[in-house]
Design an enzyme around this catalytic site. Sequence first.
Site, PDB file in Angstrom:
ATOM      1  N   LYS A  22       0.938  -1.103  -0.066  1.00 40.74           N
ATOM      2  CA  LYS A  22      -0.078  -0.176  -0.066  1.00 40.74           C
ATOM      3  C   LYS A  22       0.780   1.104  -0.004  1.00 40.74           C
ATOM      4  O   LYS A  22       0.439   2.246  -0.824  1.00 40.74           O
ATOM      5  CB  LYS A  22      -1.008  -0.097   1.268  1.00 40.74           C
ATOM      6  CG  LYS A  22      -1.578   1.383   1.616  1.00 40.74           C
ATOM      7  CD  LYS A  22      -2.276   1.138   2.888  1.00 40.74           C
ATOM      8  CE  LYS A  22      -2.500   2.437   3.402  1.00 40.74           C
ATOM      9  NZ  LYS A  22      -1.464   3.119   4.218  1.00 40.74           N
ATOM     10  N   ASN A  23       1.848   1.578   0.812  1.00 40.68           N
ATOM     11  CA  ASN A  23       2.583   2.530   1.096  1.00 40.68           C
ATOM     12  C   ASN A  23       3.611   2.822  -0.270  1.00 40.68           C
ATOM     13  O   ASN A  23       4.301   3.648  -0.155  1.00 40.68           O
ATOM     14  CB  ASN A  23       3.322   2.645   2.207  1.00 40.68           C
ATOM     15  CG  ASN A  23       2.412   2.772   3.605  1.00 40.68           C
ATOM     16  OD1 ASN A  23       0.985   2.996   3.213  1.00 40.68           O
ATOM     17  ND2 ASN A  23       2.713   2.686   4.800  1.00 40.68           N
ATOM     18  N   ARG A  92      -4.129   9.993   3.813  1.00 39.92           N
ATOM     19  CA  ARG A  92      -2.988  10.777   3.968  1.00 39.92           C
ATOM     20  C   ARG A  92      -2.256  11.046   2.492  1.00 39.92           C
ATOM     21  O   ARG A  92      -1.642  12.327   2.330  1.00 39.92           O
ATOM     22  CB  ARG A  92      -2.312  10.075   5.048  1.00 39.92           C
ATOM     23  CG  ARG A  92      -1.081  10.832   5.456  1.00 39.92           C
ATOM     24  CD  ARG A  92      -1.050  12.034   6.220  1.00 39.92           C
ATOM     25  NE  ARG A  92       0.047  12.669   6.529  1.00 39.92           N
ATOM     26  CZ  ARG A  92       0.303  13.753   7.180  1.00 39.92           C
ATOM     27  NH1 ARG A  92      -0.802  14.832   7.446  1.00 39.92           N
ATOM     28  NH2 ARG A  92       1.517  14.451   7.395  1.00 39.92           N
ATOM     29  N   CYS A 116      -5.363   7.884   8.774  1.00 34.20           N
ATOM     30  CA  CYS A 116      -5.803   7.491  10.213  1.00 34.20           C
ATOM     31  C   CYS A 116      -5.572   8.612  11.201  1.00 34.20           C
ATOM     32  O   CYS A 116      -4.801   9.308  11.180  1.00 34.20           O
ATOM     33  CB  CYS A 116      -4.929   6.139  10.784  1.00 34.20           C
ATOM     34  SG  CYS A 116      -5.301   4.717   9.642  1.00 34.20           S
ATOM     35  N   ARG A 121      -1.054  15.664  12.569  1.00 41.41           N
ATOM     36  CA  ARG A 121      -0.318  15.121  11.698  1.00 41.41           C
ATOM     37  C   ARG A 121      -0.113  16.469  10.536  1.00 41.41           C
ATOM     38  O   ARG A 121      -0.751  16.483   9.384  1.00 41.41           O
ATOM     39  CB  ARG A 121      -1.035  13.959  10.488  1.00 41.41           C
ATOM     40  CG  ARG A 121      -1.062  12.674  11.600  1.00 41.41           C
ATOM     41  CD  ARG A 121      -1.727  11.563  10.723  1.00 41.41           C
ATOM     42  NE  ARG A 121      -0.891  10.987   9.989  1.00 41.41           N
ATOM     43  CZ  ARG A 121      -1.014   9.640   9.017  1.00 41.41           C
ATOM     44  NH1 ARG A 121      -2.203   9.209   8.943  1.00 41.41           N
ATOM     45  NH2 ARG A 121       0.043   9.238   8.601  1.00 41.41           N
ATOM     46  N   PRO A 122       0.606  17.143  10.868  1.00 40.00           N
ATOM     47  CA  PRO A 122       0.836  18.470  10.328  1.00 40.00           C
ATOM     48  C   PRO A 122       1.735  18.324   8.725  1.00 40.00           C
ATOM     49  O   PRO A 122       2.194  17.015   8.444  1.00 40.00           O
ATOM     50  CB  PRO A 122       1.947  19.096  11.004  1.00 40.00           C
ATOM     51  CG  PRO A 122       2.699  18.392  11.978  1.00 40.00           C
ATOM     52  CD  PRO A 122       1.592  17.266  12.050  1.00 40.00           C
ATOM     53  N   ILE A 123       1.793  19.140   8.061  1.00 39.09           N
ATOM     54  CA  ILE A 123       2.468  19.055   6.721  1.00 39.09           C
ATOM     55  C   ILE A 123       3.640  20.057   6.626  1.00 39.09           C
ATOM     56  O   ILE A 123       4.068  20.453   5.519  1.00 39.09           O
ATOM     57  CB  ILE A 123       1.533  18.946   5.450  1.00 39.09           C
ATOM     58  CG1 ILE A 123       0.725  20.238   5.382  1.00 39.09           C
ATOM     59  CG2 ILE A 123       0.564  17.866   5.528  1.00 39.09           C
ATOM     60  CD1 ILE A 123       0.011  20.590   4.180  1.00 39.09           C
ATOM     61  N   ASP A 124       4.104  20.409   7.558  1.00 37.14           N
ATOM     62  CA  ASP A 124       4.972  21.552   7.728  1.00 37.14           C
ATOM     63  C   ASP A 124       6.457  20.993   6.790  1.00 37.14           C
ATOM     64  O   ASP A 124       6.972  22.076   6.126  1.00 37.14           O
ATOM     65  CB  ASP A 124       5.278  22.035   9.121  1.00 37.14           C
ATOM     66  CG  ASP A 124       5.830  20.925  10.002  1.00 37.14           C
ATOM     67  OD1 ASP A 124       5.253  19.842   9.994  1.00 37.14           O
ATOM     68  OD2 ASP A 124       6.697  21.116  10.832  1.00 37.14           O
ATOM     69  N   ASP A 304       3.855   0.992  12.068  1.00 37.22           N
ATOM     70  CA  ASP A 304       2.673   0.541  11.599  1.00 37.22           C
ATOM     71  C   ASP A 304       2.546  -0.973  11.854  1.00 37.22           C
ATOM     72  O   ASP A 304       1.575  -1.613  11.844  1.00 37.22           O
ATOM     73  CB  ASP A 304       2.786   0.508  10.039  1.00 37.22           C
ATOM     74  CG  ASP A 304       2.538   1.686   9.387  1.00 37.22           C
ATOM     75  OD1 ASP A 304       1.920   2.553  10.051  1.00 37.22           O
ATOM     76  OD2 ASP A 304       2.737   2.121   8.257  1.00 37.22           O
ATOM     77  N   ARG A 396      -9.103  -0.220   3.667  1.00 32.50           N
ATOM     78  CA  ARG A 396      -8.324   0.667   3.236  1.00 32.50           C
ATOM     79  C   ARG A 396      -6.875   0.481   2.712  1.00 32.50           C
ATOM     80  O   ARG A 396      -6.144   0.625   2.022  1.00 32.50           O
ATOM     81  CB  ARG A 396      -7.967   2.167   4.160  1.00 32.50           C
ATOM     82  CG  ARG A 396      -9.086   3.049   4.436  1.00 32.50           C
ATOM     83  CD  ARG A 396      -8.781   4.421   5.162  1.00 32.50           C
ATOM     84  NE  ARG A 396      -7.308   4.804   4.775  1.00 32.50           N
ATOM     85  CZ  ARG A 396      -6.423   5.128   5.528  1.00 32.50           C
ATOM     86  NH1 ARG A 396      -6.576   5.281   6.790  1.00 32.50           N
ATOM     87  NH2 ARG A 396      -5.338   5.436   4.937  1.00 32.50           N
TER      88      ARG A 396
HETATM   89  C1  UD1 Z   1       3.849   7.090   6.156  1.00 35.61           C
HETATM   90  C2  UD1 Z   1       3.100   5.837   6.172  1.00 35.61           C
HETATM   91  C3  UD1 Z   1       2.272   5.365   7.459  1.00 35.61           C
HETATM   92  C4  UD1 Z   1       3.603   5.259   8.352  1.00 35.61           C
HETATM   93  C5  UD1 Z   1       4.536   6.371   8.589  1.00 35.61           C
HETATM   94  C6  UD1 Z   1       5.595   6.185   9.317  1.00 35.61           C
HETATM   95  C7  UD1 Z   1       2.112   6.261   3.836  1.00 35.61           C
HETATM   96  C8  UD1 Z   1       0.975   6.627   2.801  1.00 35.61           C
HETATM   97  N1  UD1 Z   1       1.812   6.337   5.321  1.00 35.61           N
HETATM   98  O1  UD1 Z   1       2.985   8.146   6.742  1.00 35.61           O
HETATM   99  O2  UD1 Z   1       1.703   4.278   7.030  1.00 35.61           O
HETATM  100  O3  UD1 Z   1       2.987   4.927   9.609  1.00 35.61           O
HETATM  101  O4  UD1 Z   1       4.841   6.801   7.115  1.00 35.61           O
HETATM  102  O5  UD1 Z   1       6.573   5.156   9.147  1.00 35.61           O
HETATM  103  O6  UD1 Z   1       3.181   5.951   3.208  1.00 35.61           O
HETATM  104  N2  UD1 Z   1       5.424  14.992  10.644  1.00 35.61           N
HETATM  105  C9  UD1 Z   1       5.257  16.273  10.799  1.00 35.61           C
HETATM  106  N3  UD1 Z   1       5.496  17.161   9.823  1.00 35.61           N
HETATM  107  C10 UD1 Z   1       5.508  17.002   8.595  1.00 35.61           C
HETATM  108  C11 UD1 Z   1       5.271  15.515   8.240  1.00 35.61           C
HETATM  109  C12 UD1 Z   1       5.179  14.683   9.441  1.00 35.61           C
HETATM  110  O7  UD1 Z   1       5.562  16.804  12.088  1.00 35.61           O
HETATM  111  O8  UD1 Z   1       5.201  17.588   7.591  1.00 35.61           O
HETATM  112  C13 UD1 Z   1       5.467  14.071  11.736  1.00 35.61           C
HETATM  113  C14 UD1 Z   1       4.005  13.241  11.795  1.00 35.61           C
HETATM  114  O9  UD1 Z   1       3.106  13.917  12.497  1.00 35.61           O
HETATM  115  C15 UD1 Z   1       4.506  12.102  12.492  1.00 35.61           C
HETATM  116  C16 UD1 Z   1       5.738  11.860  11.923  1.00 35.61           C
HETATM  117  O10 UD1 Z   1       6.206  12.891  11.679  1.00 35.61           O
HETATM  118  O11 UD1 Z   1       4.538  12.103  13.927  1.00 35.61           O
HETATM  119  C17 UD1 Z   1       6.126  10.734  11.087  1.00 35.61           C
HETATM  120  O12 UD1 Z   1       5.286  11.132   9.768  1.00 35.61           O
HETATM  121  P1  UD1 Z   1       5.635  10.578   8.374  1.00 35.61           P
HETATM  122  O13 UD1 Z   1       7.054   9.790   8.306  1.00 35.61           O
HETATM  123  O14 UD1 Z   1       5.542  11.881   7.284  1.00 35.61           O
HETATM  124  O15 UD1 Z   1       4.527   9.479   8.055  1.00 35.61           O
HETATM  125  P2  UD1 Z   1       3.484   9.631   6.755  1.00 35.61           P
HETATM  126  O16 UD1 Z   1       4.077   9.847   5.445  1.00 35.61           O
HETATM  127  O17 UD1 Z   1       2.251  10.292   7.142  1.00 35.61           O
END
Ligand code: UD1
Length: 426
Positions: A22-23, A92, A116, A121-124, A304, A396
């Site tokens: 999936k990922n 996401r 989930c 889950r910010p996107i900064d 995960d 999902r």
């Molecule tokens: C991806 C996976 C998810 C997995 C995660 C960690 C997909 C579709 N999803 O999620 O299954 O659990 O990796 O291995 O591939 N963060 C920030 N700012 C940001 C981005 C992330 O603070 O801009 C924080 C998140 O809130 C979280 C941590 O970083 O606490 C990890 O997030 P990230 O590695 O980005 O995971 P995802 O890409 O969302």
Amino acid sequence: MQILSVRGGAPLRGSIPVSGAKNSVLPILAACAVCRGVSVLHNCPDISDVGDTLEILRCLGCRAEKRGGALIVDARTLCGWQVPAQYAGRLRSSVLFLGALLAHMGRARIALPGGCPLGKRPIDLHILALQALGAQVAVGQHFAECRAETLHGGRIRLPFASVGATENAILAALGCEGTTVIENAAREPEIGDLIRFLRAAGAQIGECGGEITIQGGAPLHGTTYTVMPDRIETATYLCAAAACGGDVTLRMTDGRTLLPVLDVLRASGCEITQSGDTLRLCGDGSLRAPGAIETAPYPGFPTDAQAIVMAALLRERGRTEFTETIFENRFRHIAELRKFGAAVTFSGRRAQLDGVAALHGANVRAEDLRGGAALVIAALCADGESRIAGVKHILRGYDTLAGKLQILGGDIKYVEIPEEMLYNTL
Ligand code: UD1
């Protein structure tokens, strides 16, 4: 309303295939939007997140369809730059269309992504990466928008090795003039899969120990690619077999991407052997505590797999401490696991599990994808019948979950019940 009905207590025996990851497939589908050609993807899981991503591609003007087990995406007709909330809110990885559309169209607007509920889950970090490449980014309450007259290569240092931000940075960098270097990039195997797909489509990308170098500007053509096996689906069936006991062989998988989980299952008493692309687990369902478990970015213990390994260990002899370092709120499954008679408590990012002799059937609700899979594992090794609501979260990310468990002898099936009946039982 659809629920899962499970009658637990039987060992699992037999052999099943593992689906594509999936990922991997989700970022690769976003990457198809950067290609100016037709991409054919094999080994794609039949899951709702893939269906939603195909809808996003269609609403951007691409032809995107399933043909047999393959997905075909023709991005030559891509003309849109906006991803509506209707789809973005469901997953996401929709945020990856920011980088992909920026590279292809110089412009992107997406409704803020769903996925989930694991805490904030910010996107900064995604925004930081896009800005470093020259994009102007505006984030509203419900959307993010970015545009750039010209994107230029740059050096991006991620303060945290975010999986999604790394993928977004790679996709945007493909549209840049010049070279982009991503420092402290995430190293998850699915990022390697995305890079292999992009190389097959004509991209020049180098990768070395957490640093990724992208030569941007060259147009990408379509390609044919086979998605890697899903390591978390693999972990799920291994955990189910460990919890129930039995002898299960998983085909079309790769244990090398899952070493910390294999180590835990071995330390708890399971015998696991690898041969080619198969993994076999034998156990009698009686597990000992394997030692503390702490989630970490790859190659550490995957966040995960935290919930599903916890579910496997509910009847262990002894105590296991879990520390969740990636997400701030990833213990929502614990309240539901306790309904089976499990002895698990948590505070903040730490949880403590004391093994119990037996679990009993329960009526529970999945609140997220992997937490939902954990409930299935608990139900399979509990005595008596369980009902699991919130099935849409599980769909999902798991292709044919009930069907595969049935092949292994699991007594699990989907049942339609009136919604009010569910509220009476939960
Ligand atoms: C991806 C996976 C998810 C997995 C995660 C960690 C997909 C579709 N999803 O999620 O299954 O659990 O990796 O291995 O591939 N963060 C920030 N700012 C940001 C981005 C992330 O603070 O801009 C924080 C998140 O809130 C979280 C941590 O970083 O606490 C990890 O997030 P990230 O590695 O980005 O995971 P995802 O890409 O969302």
